[in-house]
Design a protein around this motif. Structure first.
Motif, PDB file in Angstrom:
ATOM      1  N   VAL A  88       0.824  -1.204   0.000  1.00 33.62           N
ATOM      2  CA  VAL A  88       0.000   0.000   0.000  1.00 33.62           C
ATOM      3  C   VAL A  88       0.861   1.258   0.000  1.00 33.62           C
ATOM      4  CG1 VAL A  88      -1.972  -1.092   1.124  1.00 33.62           C
ATOM      5  CG2 VAL A  88      -0.206  -0.025   2.526  1.00 33.62           C
ATOM      6  N   GLU A  89       2.135   1.120   0.342  1.00 32.05           N
ATOM      7  CA  GLU A  89       3.039   2.265   0.309  1.00 32.05           C
ATOM      8  C   GLU A  89       4.459   1.795   0.047  1.00 32.05           C
ATOM      9  OE1 GLU A  89       4.397   6.272   2.809  1.00 32.05           O
ATOM     10  OE2 GLU A  89       3.132   4.773   3.782  1.00 32.05           O
ATOM     11  N   GLU A 100       5.076  -1.100   2.848  1.00 29.27           N
ATOM     12  CA  GLU A 100       4.058  -1.501   3.802  1.00 29.27           C
ATOM     13  C   GLU A 100       3.084  -2.440   3.107  1.00 29.27           C
ATOM     14  OE1 GLU A 100       0.312   0.142   6.495  1.00 29.27           O
ATOM     15  OE2 GLU A 100       1.599   1.584   5.443  1.00 29.27           O
ATOM     16  N   THR A 101       2.866  -3.616   3.693  1.00 31.03           N
ATOM     17  CA  THR A 101       1.926  -4.560   3.111  1.00 31.03           C
ATOM     18  C   THR A 101       0.493  -4.123   3.399  1.00 31.03           C
ATOM     19  OG1 THR A 101       1.759  -5.963   5.068  1.00 31.03           O
ATOM     20  CG2 THR A 101       3.584  -6.413   3.547  1.00 31.03           C
ATOM     21  N   ARG A 102      -0.433  -4.839   2.815  1.00 27.94           N
ATOM     22  CA  ARG A 102      -1.837  -4.479   2.961  1.00 27.94           C
ATOM     23  C   ARG A 102      -2.359  -4.722   4.371  1.00 27.94           C
ATOM     24  NH1 ARG A 102      -3.659  -3.107  -1.882  1.00 27.94           N
ATOM     25  NH2 ARG A 102      -2.483  -3.828  -3.705  1.00 27.94           N
ATOM     26  N   ARG A 233       3.144  -0.102  14.136  1.00 30.76           N
ATOM     27  CA  ARG A 233       3.049   1.314  14.489  1.00 30.76           C
ATOM     28  C   ARG A 233       2.324   2.080  13.385  1.00 30.76           C
ATOM     29  NH1 ARG A 233       5.508   4.371  18.224  1.00 30.76           N
ATOM     30  NH2 ARG A 233       7.024   2.746  18.775  1.00 30.76           N
ATOM     31  N   ASP A 234       1.374   2.935  13.775  1.00 29.14           N
ATOM     32  CA  ASP A 234       0.647   3.707  12.778  1.00 29.14           C
ATOM     33  C   ASP A 234       1.526   4.825  12.232  1.00 29.14           C
ATOM     34  OD1 ASP A 234      -0.037   6.375  14.309  1.00 29.14           O
ATOM     35  OD2 ASP A 234      -0.513   4.745  15.694  1.00 29.14           O
ATOM     36  N   ALA A 235       1.221   5.240  11.003  1.00 30.84           N
ATOM     37  CA  ALA A 235       2.064   6.199  10.307  1.00 30.84           C
ATOM     38  C   ALA A 235       2.170   7.528  11.038  1.00 30.84           C
ATOM     39  CB  ALA A 235       1.532   6.419   8.889  1.00 30.84           C
ATOM     40  N   GLU A 236       1.119   7.913  11.773  1.00 32.60           N
ATOM     41  CA  GLU A 236       1.120   9.219  12.435  1.00 32.60           C
ATOM     42  C   GLU A 236       2.150   9.292  13.557  1.00 32.60           C
ATOM     43  OE1 GLU A 236      -1.584   7.488  11.623  1.00 32.60           O
ATOM     44  OE2 GLU A 236      -2.155   8.804   9.951  1.00 32.60           O
ATOM     45  N   VAL A 240      10.246   7.419  11.986  1.00 31.92           N
ATOM     46  CA  VAL A 240      11.199   6.868  11.006  1.00 31.92           C
ATOM     47  C   VAL A 240      10.545   6.812   9.629  1.00 31.92           C
ATOM     48  CG1 VAL A 240      12.568   4.859  10.365  1.00 31.92           C
ATOM     49  CG2 VAL A 240      12.470   5.575  12.752  1.00 31.92           C
ATOM     50  N   ARG A 241       9.310   6.328   9.586  1.00 33.37           N
ATOM     51  CA  ARG A 241       8.602   6.267   8.305  1.00 33.37           C
ATOM     52  C   ARG A 241       8.405   7.662   7.725  1.00 33.37           C
ATOM     53  NH1 ARG A 241       2.904   3.180   7.404  1.00 33.37           N
ATOM     54  NH2 ARG A 241       3.798   2.008   9.132  1.00 33.37           N
ATOM     55  N   GLN A 242       8.064   8.621   8.576  1.00 34.16           N
ATOM     56  CA  GLN A 242       7.889   9.977   8.086  1.00 34.16           C
ATOM     57  C   GLN A 242       9.181  10.539   7.510  1.00 34.16           C
ATOM     58  OE1 GLN A 242       6.030  12.405  11.131  1.00 34.16           O
ATOM     59  NE2 GLN A 242       4.621  10.769  11.685  1.00 34.16           N
TER      60      GLN A 242
END
Length: 251
Positions: A88-89, A100-102, A233-236, A240-242
């Motif tokens: 998905v990303e 990121e998987t579904r 962990r959620d994206a918000e 690290v993801r950000q």
């Protein structure tokens, strides 16, 4: 606590009953935790695939070309297409694909495996691993099931076992509000138990040609603690993801 590998697990194919295979080979107790490698679950669920099923689009060809330039190795754009379709990303596209998987797991190449897939090119992760864990749980004598995979981690060399699905237990054990040995209240400690169990199981499961894909954990005690299913962990709150979203590889 003790762990033991379930012996003589056969090569699994589409439609095979993983729960029945485990049940026939292990004398399980109700409070055992059965850790099953995602490869076995995927094979039973028919997640084998060939590269020919993923004709490369423009984006996949662009990604393959970028990877070739970064690594100096030839890359098949059909594999890049498979990764895109399972994600998905796309967090990084060079020098490797981090996605990121579904179902929320972040890992390299959407967790697609290219080893130990008889007769096929690829093995995709289960579509919904926690639902897979629930189905296995329904068919074995144990109350708790964890679906595991191996995955690299930031700031560490090598791979370790991680949980991608679970059933019959919370994912995380919450120590917040409890006291340390000095009486100070813990304010941030949340222990990811399913990952710890997956890592322990992976020591017995092994890698490569000699793997044993099902491991039983016995006499693990949760204790008097709260818990939750917070795992990915959620994206918000994933800083690290950000940071990766604005990062470009300069090789």
């Amino acid at each position: 606590m003790e762990l033991f590998a379930v012996p003589d697990v056969p090569e699994v194919g589409p439609g095979d009953d993983v729960a029945a295979i485990v049940r026939e080979r292990a004398d399980l107790r109700e409070d055992d935790i059965v850790c099953v490698a995602s490869t076995v679950v995927s094979k039973a669920e028919g997640r084998q695939a060939d590269l020919s099923a993923f004709p490369a689009g423009p984006r996949a060809r662009e990604i393959a070309a970028t990877l070739e330039a970064a690594t100096g190795e030839e890359k098949d754009p059909r594999f890049a297409q498979a990764v895109l379709e399972e994600s998905v990303e796309l967090l990084t596209e060079s020098p490797f694909l981090l996605t990121e998987t579904r179902f929320g797991h972040v890992g390299v190449n959407a967790g697609i495996d290219r080893s130990n897939v008889p007769g096929h090119d690829l093995l995709l992760l289960p579509k919904r691993p926690s639902e897979s864990a629930e189905r296995i749980r329904d068919g074995v004598a144990a109350d708790r099931v964890v679906v595991t995979d191996t995955c690299g981690r930031p700031f560490r060399h090598g791979q370790r076992g991680v949980a991608i699905g679970w059933a019959g237990m919370c994912a995380s054990r919450d120590w917040r509000g409890e006291a340390d040995r000095e009486g100070r209240e813990l304010g941030v400690t949340v222990e990811n138990v399913v990952d710890e169990l997956a890592a322990a199981a992976n020591l017995l499961a092994g890698e490569g040609a000699g793997g044993t894909p099902v491991v039983v954990v016995r006499d693990f005690e949760w204790g008097d603690h709260g818990g939750s299913d917070e795992h990915f962990r959620d994206a918000e709150t994933d800083f690290v993801r950000q940071a990766l979203r604005g990062w470009e590889y300069d090789g």
